[in-house]
Design a protein around this motif. Structure first.
Motif, mmCIF file in Angstrom:
data_model
loop_
_atom_site.group_PDB
_atom_site.id
_atom_site.type_symbol
_atom_site.label_atom_id
_atom_site.label_comp_id
_atom_site.label_asym_id
_atom_site.label_seq_id
_atom_site.Cartn_x
_atom_site.Cartn_y
_atom_site.Cartn_z
ATOM 1 N N GLN A 187 -7.322 -1.918 0.417
ATOM 2 C CA GLN A 187 -6.880 -3.805 1.277
ATOM 3 C C GLN A 187 -7.904 -4.789 1.298
ATOM 4 O O GLN A 187 -7.396 -5.866 1.113
ATOM 5 C CB GLN A 187 -5.914 -2.899 2.293
ATOM 6 N N ILE A 245 -1.321 0.371 -4.793
ATOM 7 C CA ILE A 245 -1.555 -1.066 -4.049
ATOM 8 C C ILE A 245 -1.959 -1.517 -4.879
ATOM 9 O O ILE A 245 -1.605 -1.541 -6.313
ATOM 10 C CB ILE A 245 -3.204 -1.130 -3.264
ATOM 11 N N LEU A 284 1.385 -1.061 -0.092
ATOM 12 C CA LEU A 284 -0.018 0.261 -0.185
ATOM 13 C C LEU A 284 1.305 0.856 0.353
ATOM 14 O O LEU A 284 1.746 2.200 1.396
ATOM 15 C CB LEU A 284 -1.159 0.201 1.432
#
Length: 155
Positions: A145, A116, A95
């Motif tokens: 995420q 990401i 990330l």
């Protein structure tokens, strides 16, 4: 399922909660990996207007560009190089709020500002990565995420 997706305009989490079951239905029963990866990239790009969404697939000692949506991209990435190569090598999601601050970032596009990358696993082995780029800083967070990692379990 119809190939039409319906997008909500609520929070990011509400958008993911609505989109993921639709993607699962879209690819369910389709055996062709490339077709499924292409549809997943298109759905994510359309739903969130990300700058770039795509897949890199492991081919021996490199990641090779797979289906994607967005501007042209790097074709091959070595293990440990750039955000994708680090995600592959570390077997962990990367990330990155500011790609310019990421050591060894590979600038496939100078317009990419945050990123990401989620490793794709099958039977404990990484077979590729999902790479999502934004042209804005700090575009991705733990919500992205969690939902993108969950999405990869469909593949």
């Amino acid at each position: 399922m119809s190939e039409d997706l319906h997008f909500l305009s609520g929070s990011k989490e509400e958008q993911y909660r609505s989109l993921l079951p639709q993607i699962q239905s879209l690819i369910e029963g389709e055996e062709d990996l490339i077709a499924n990866l292409a549809n997943v990239a298109a759905a994510l790009k359309e739903a969130f207007d990300f700058f770039w969404v795509g897949f890199y697939l492991v081919n021996q000692d490199e990641l090779v560009l797979g289906p994607f949506q967005g501007p042209v991209a790097c074709t091959r990435i070595r293990k440990g190089r750039g955000v994708c190569g680090v995600a592959w090598e570390s077997a962990a999601t990367q990330l990155v709020p500011d790609v310019d601050a990421f050591p060894g970032h590979i600038a496939c596009s100078s317009r990419s500002r945050s990123e990401i990358v989620i490793p794709l696993f099958k039977d404990g082995v990484i077979w590729g990565v999902l790479d999502v780029d934004s042209d804005q800083l700090n575009s991705f967070d733990e919500i992205d995420q969690v939902y993108l990692e969950h999405l990869t379990t469909y593949l």
